[in-house]
Design a protein around this motif. Structure first.
Motif, PDB file in Angstrom:
ATOM      1  N   MET A   1     -29.543  78.340  -6.137  1.00 35.72           N
ATOM      2  CA  MET A   1     -29.963  77.581  -4.956  1.00 35.72           C
ATOM      3  C   MET A   1     -28.964  77.472  -3.690  1.00 35.72           C
ATOM      4  SD  MET A   1     -33.366  76.449  -5.015  1.00 35.72           S
ATOM      5  CE  MET A   1     -33.242  75.541  -3.331  1.00 35.72           C
ATOM      6  N   HIS A   2     -29.265  77.358  -2.517  1.00 40.56           N
ATOM      7  CA  HIS A   2     -28.413  76.904  -1.307  1.00 40.56           C
ATOM      8  C   HIS A   2     -28.875  75.833  -0.685  1.00 40.56           C
ATOM      9  CE1 HIS A   2     -25.693  78.147   1.846  1.00 40.56           C
ATOM     10  NE2 HIS A   2     -26.617  77.536   2.864  1.00 40.56           N
ATOM     11  N   VAL A   3     -27.605  74.893  -0.379  1.00 37.86           N
ATOM     12  CA  VAL A   3     -28.026  73.665   0.442  1.00 37.86           C
ATOM     13  C   VAL A   3     -27.532  73.766   1.810  1.00 37.86           C
ATOM     14  CG1 VAL A   3     -27.703  71.148   0.648  1.00 37.86           C
ATOM     15  CG2 VAL A   3     -28.132  72.324  -1.665  1.00 37.86           C
ATOM     16  N   ASP A   4     -28.537  73.564   2.736  1.00 37.39           N
ATOM     17  CA  ASP A   4     -28.082  73.615   4.068  1.00 37.39           C
ATOM     18  C   ASP A   4     -28.130  72.241   4.464  1.00 37.39           C
ATOM     19  OD1 ASP A   4     -27.487  73.974   6.729  1.00 37.39           O
ATOM     20  OD2 ASP A   4     -29.219  75.172   7.152  1.00 37.39           O
ATOM     21  N   LEU A   5     -26.723  71.460   4.685  1.00 45.79           N
ATOM     22  CA  LEU A   5     -26.711  70.014   4.893  1.00 45.79           C
ATOM     23  C   LEU A   5     -26.204  69.908   6.580  1.00 45.79           C
ATOM     24  CD1 LEU A   5     -26.659  67.095   3.907  1.00 45.79           C
ATOM     25  CD2 LEU A   5     -24.441  67.294   3.000  1.00 45.79           C
ATOM     26  N   VAL A   6     -26.925  69.381   7.294  1.00 43.99           N
ATOM     27  CA  VAL A   6     -26.709  68.919   8.530  1.00 43.99           C
ATOM     28  C   VAL A   6     -26.463  67.625   8.807  1.00 43.99           C
ATOM     29  CG1 VAL A   6     -27.371  69.011  11.199  1.00 43.99           C
ATOM     30  CG2 VAL A   6     -27.844  70.750   9.320  1.00 43.99           C
ATOM     31  N   THR A   7     -25.242  67.031   9.316  1.00 39.27           N
ATOM     32  CA  THR A   7     -24.993  65.670   9.524  1.00 39.27           C
ATOM     33  C   THR A   7     -24.889  65.423  10.758  1.00 39.27           C
ATOM     34  OG1 THR A   7     -22.544  65.937   9.753  1.00 39.27           O
ATOM     35  CG2 THR A   7     -23.593  65.315   7.468  1.00 39.27           C
ATOM     36  N   GLU A   8     -25.682  64.196  11.368  1.00 40.79           N
ATOM     37  CA  GLU A   8     -25.805  63.515  12.804  1.00 40.79           C
ATOM     38  C   GLU A   8     -26.307  62.334  12.569  1.00 40.79           C
ATOM     39  OE1 GLU A   8     -28.851  65.780  14.904  1.00 40.79           O
ATOM     40  OE2 GLU A   8     -29.671  66.367  13.116  1.00 40.79           O
ATOM     41  N   GLY A   9     -25.561  61.767  13.641  1.00 40.19           N
ATOM     42  CA  GLY A   9     -25.791  60.139  13.618  1.00 40.19           C
ATOM     43  C   GLY A   9     -27.059  59.560  14.010  1.00 40.19           C
ATOM     44  N   ARG A  10     -27.805  60.561  14.972  1.00 44.22           N
ATOM     45  CA  ARG A  10     -29.103  60.272  15.466  1.00 44.22           C
ATOM     46  C   ARG A  10     -30.149  60.434  14.279  1.00 44.22           C
ATOM     47  NH1 ARG A  10     -32.165  64.491  17.603  1.00 44.22           N
ATOM     48  NH2 ARG A  10     -31.299  66.519  16.903  1.00 44.22           N
ATOM     49  N   LEU A  11     -31.105  59.417  14.619  1.00 44.01           N
ATOM     50  CA  LEU A  11     -32.213  59.703  13.523  1.00 44.01           C
ATOM     51  C   LEU A  11     -33.316  60.763  13.891  1.00 44.01           C
ATOM     52  CD1 LEU A  11     -33.660  58.485  10.836  1.00 44.01           C
ATOM     53  CD2 LEU A  11     -35.113  56.902  12.355  1.00 44.01           C
ATOM     54  N   VAL A  12     -33.577  61.685  13.370  1.00 40.93           N
ATOM     55  CA  VAL A  12     -34.272  63.002  13.559  1.00 40.93           C
ATOM     56  C   VAL A  12     -35.794  62.870  13.131  1.00 40.93           C
ATOM     57  CG1 VAL A  12     -32.415  64.340  14.138  1.00 40.93           C
ATOM     58  CG2 VAL A  12     -33.538  64.466  12.084  1.00 40.93           C
TER      59      VAL A  12
ATOM     60  N   ASN B   1     -10.059  37.418  19.267  1.00 44.78           N
ATOM     61  CA  ASN B   1      -8.663  37.374  19.589  1.00 44.78           C
ATOM     62  C   ASN B   1      -7.914  38.476  19.186  1.00 44.78           C
ATOM     63  OD1 ASN B   1      -9.102  34.688  20.991  1.00 44.78           O
ATOM     64  ND2 ASN B   1      -9.293  33.890  18.875  1.00 44.78           N
ATOM     65  N   HIS B   2      -8.694  39.484  18.548  1.00 44.32           N
ATOM     66  CA  HIS B   2      -7.927  40.732  18.324  1.00 44.32           C
ATOM     67  C   HIS B   2      -8.322  41.994  18.815  1.00 44.32           C
ATOM     68  CE1 HIS B   2      -5.944  39.348  14.396  1.00 44.32           C
ATOM     69  NE2 HIS B   2      -6.794  38.156  14.443  1.00 44.32           N
ATOM     70  N   LYS B   3      -7.334  42.940  18.757  1.00 42.99           N
ATOM     71  CA  LYS B   3      -7.820  44.388  19.279  1.00 42.99           C
ATOM     72  C   LYS B   3      -8.587  44.949  18.241  1.00 42.99           C
ATOM     73  CE  LYS B   3      -3.430  45.041  21.854  1.00 42.99           C
ATOM     74  NZ  LYS B   3      -2.125  45.508  22.034  1.00 42.99           N
ATOM     75  N   CYS B   4      -9.661  45.492  18.793  1.00 44.32           N
ATOM     76  CA  CYS B   4     -10.607  45.994  17.711  1.00 44.32           C
ATOM     77  C   CYS B   4     -11.035  47.437  18.152  1.00 44.32           C
ATOM     78  CB  CYS B   4     -11.890  45.189  17.538  1.00 44.32           C
ATOM     79  SG  CYS B   4     -11.802  43.554  16.846  1.00 44.32           S
ATOM     80  N   ILE B   5     -11.220  48.334  17.261  1.00 46.80           N
ATOM     81  CA  ILE B   5     -11.729  49.937  17.525  1.00 46.80           C
ATOM     82  C   ILE B   5     -13.194  49.777  17.625  1.00 46.80           C
ATOM     83  CG2 ILE B   5     -11.607  51.840  16.877  1.00 46.80           C
ATOM     84  CD1 ILE B   5      -9.264  50.762  17.122  1.00 46.80           C
ATOM     85  N   ARG B   6     -13.602  49.982  19.009  1.00 47.56           N
ATOM     86  CA  ARG B   6     -15.139  49.998  19.260  1.00 47.56           C
ATOM     87  C   ARG B   6     -15.786  51.252  19.071  1.00 47.56           C
ATOM     88  NH1 ARG B   6     -16.959  46.681  23.657  1.00 47.56           N
ATOM     89  NH2 ARG B   6     -17.606  48.472  24.893  1.00 47.56           N
ATOM     90  N   VAL B   7     -16.953  51.262  18.571  1.00 46.59           N
ATOM     91  CA  VAL B   7     -17.471  52.565  17.974  1.00 46.59           C
ATOM     92  C   VAL B   7     -18.781  52.841  18.808  1.00 46.59           C
ATOM     93  CG1 VAL B   7     -18.787  53.902  16.233  1.00 46.59           C
ATOM     94  CG2 VAL B   7     -16.687  52.501  15.734  1.00 46.59           C
ATOM     95  N   ARG B   8     -19.039  53.745  19.400  1.00 48.36           N
ATOM     96  CA  ARG B   8     -20.145  54.180  20.369  1.00 48.36           C
ATOM     97  C   ARG B   8     -21.253  54.879  19.360  1.00 48.36           C
ATOM     98  NH1 ARG B   8     -20.656  53.848  25.135  1.00 48.36           N
ATOM     99  NH2 ARG B   8     -18.509  53.993  25.673  1.00 48.36           N
ATOM    100  N   LEU B   9     -22.393  54.466  19.129  1.00 52.16           N
ATOM    101  CA  LEU B   9     -23.474  55.007  18.582  1.00 52.16           C
ATOM    102  C   LEU B   9     -24.309  56.191  19.114  1.00 52.16           C
ATOM    103  CD1 LEU B   9     -25.140  51.576  17.662  1.00 52.16           C
ATOM    104  CD2 LEU B   9     -23.783  52.975  16.261  1.00 52.16           C
ATOM    105  N   PRO B  10     -24.984  56.888  18.434  1.00 56.56           N
ATOM    106  CA  PRO B  10     -25.354  58.225  18.770  1.00 56.56           C
ATOM    107  C   PRO B  10     -26.595  58.065  20.167  1.00 56.56           C
ATOM    108  CG  PRO B  10     -25.615  58.415  16.833  1.00 56.56           C
ATOM    109  CD  PRO B  10     -25.156  56.879  17.052  1.00 56.56           C
ATOM    110  N   ASP B  11     -27.060  56.646  20.441  1.00 60.58           N
ATOM    111  CA  ASP B  11     -27.877  56.673  21.480  1.00 60.58           C
ATOM    112  C   ASP B  11     -27.029  55.962  22.715  1.00 60.58           C
ATOM    113  OD1 ASP B  11     -26.926  53.951  20.725  1.00 60.58           O
ATOM    114  OD2 ASP B  11     -29.134  53.132  20.438  1.00 60.58           O
ATOM    115  N   GLY B  12     -25.663  56.019  22.527  1.00 60.66           N
ATOM    116  CA  GLY B  12     -24.829  55.622  23.631  1.00 60.66           C
ATOM    117  C   GLY B  12     -24.373  54.232  23.732  1.00 60.66           C
ATOM    118  N   SER B  13     -25.113  53.344  22.927  1.00 61.93           N
ATOM    119  CA  SER B  13     -24.638  51.821  22.787  1.00 61.93           C
ATOM    120  C   SER B  13     -23.646  51.639  22.010  1.00 61.93           C
ATOM    121  CB  SER B  13     -25.894  51.161  22.216  1.00 61.93           C
ATOM    122  OG  SER B  13     -26.347  51.484  20.995  1.00 61.93           O
ATOM    123  N   VAL B  14     -22.814  50.528  21.989  1.00 63.58           N
ATOM    124  CA  VAL B  14     -21.824  50.221  21.508  1.00 63.58           C
ATOM    125  C   VAL B  14     -21.996  49.269  20.234  1.00 63.58           C
ATOM    126  CG1 VAL B  14     -19.480  49.100  21.450  1.00 63.58           C
ATOM    127  CG2 VAL B  14     -20.150  50.350  23.305  1.00 63.58           C
TER     128      VAL B  14
END
Length: 311
Positions: free
Chosen positions: A123-134, A189-202
């Motif tokens: 068998m061969h596994v073709d694994l594709v990763t992406e944040g958006r729900l497809v 009151n802290h410096k935080c690392i913000r993360v942007r989601l695949p849809d553009g929102s934080v």
């Protein structure tokens, strides 16, 4: 006109789906030059242009759209027929395509995918990763891996017994001259690392304790859209980060990161494998699902209490 081969038809569908020759070439495992040559040869044989091409973009022509509408369903029927034949083999062989969120792929790559390849070397596994729900059917995938709350209701879901949990962490140096947050609002009151989601929102950080749910829109000096970059920023002392627990557990155990607010980060939705309820699944598909069920049963006895918080 020369005989049209199946690969030529698949090439047109791949370009139409991806929107670029480069992306389609990667999917098909060929060079961009070879793919472009195949399409030009097909267009010459048909006597029509299937794609409008510029140096910056690729789009279907009217003839190309007609081609996709007419040939696409027939091509899928051919693939389905081939899978029916392959399903009669005793030993699974061929390729299965899986779409997963990046963190989900990291969760299942070792306990599930690697074990599958060890058991079924043909068998061969073709694994594709992406944040958006497809839409895994429309995008040509056999299986998907997501948290249970995101799986469409018309899919068959197989729990993997991998309950998820967040970890709020920072480097020891970051906390050297700062007080550690005791409750989620202290993060403001802290410096935080913000993360942007695949849809553009934080992404808003989510917490729960004693039935009280809290979401915090953190502030910080940088916004990123990839977990490994956020981890690098936190390790460098840039700020506090929110991660899937397993992505930073080794750093916490090694003392490279300090965990805070762990009493507010309860387990939430578990991971599931999911797929459409098709008939005549291939032997490889059936074997993968069976192994996933085996993995889920093995982890079920150690499953922690699940919180209602979902991604």
């Amino acid at each position: 006109m020369e005989r049209i081969v199946l690969n030529d038809l698949e090439a047109v569908m791949a370009i139409a789906k991806r929107g670029t020759f480069r992306g389609a070439a990667i999917d098909m495992g060929v060079s961009t030059t070879a793919l472009s040559h195949a399409i030009s040869k097909l267009e010459a044989g048909l006597g029509v242009r299937l794609f409008n091409r510029t140096t910056r973009s690729v789009s279907l022509s009217d003839a190309g759209r007609l081609f996709v509408d007419q040939v696409g369903p027939s091509l899928q029927s051919i693939h389905d027929g081939l899978e029916v034949v392959r399903s009669q083999r005793e030993t699974p062989s061929g390729t299965i395509r899986i779409n997963a969120a990046p963190f989900a792929a990291r969760e299942v790559i070792s306990p599930l995918v690697f074990e599958y390849l060890r058991r079924f070397p043909d068998m061969h596994v073709d694994l594709v990763t992406e944040g958006r729900l497809v839409d895994i059917v429309a995008e040509g995938f056999d299986l998907g891996v997501r948290v249970s709350g995101l799986i469409p209701s018309d899919m068959i879901a197989v729990p993997l017994g991998r309950v998820q949990q967040y970890a709020i962490v920072a480097s020891p140096d970051y906390f050297k001259d700062r007080k550690k947050p005791k409750v989620p609002p202290d993060l403001l009151n802290h410096k935080c690392i913000r993360v942007r989601l695949p849809d553009g929102s934080v992404f808003r950080w989510r917490f729960e304790k004693d039935g009280e749910a809290v979401q915090i829109d953190v502030n910080g000096p940088i916004t990123l859209d990839e977990a490994s970059l956020a981890r690098a920023a936190v390790l460098e002392g840039i700020g506090v980060g929110c991660f899937m627990e397993r992505d930073v557990l080794a750093d916490i155990e090694a003392g490279h990161l300090v965990r805070v607010l762990d009493d507010w980060t309860l387990p939430f939705s578990e991971l599931c494998l999911y797929y459409p309820g098709r008939r005549n699944l291939s032997a490889g598909h059936k074997a993968f699902v069976a192994l996933a069920r085996e993995l889920g049963r093995g982890a079920a006895s150690n499953k922690p209490t699940v919180s209602p918080i979902a991604l």
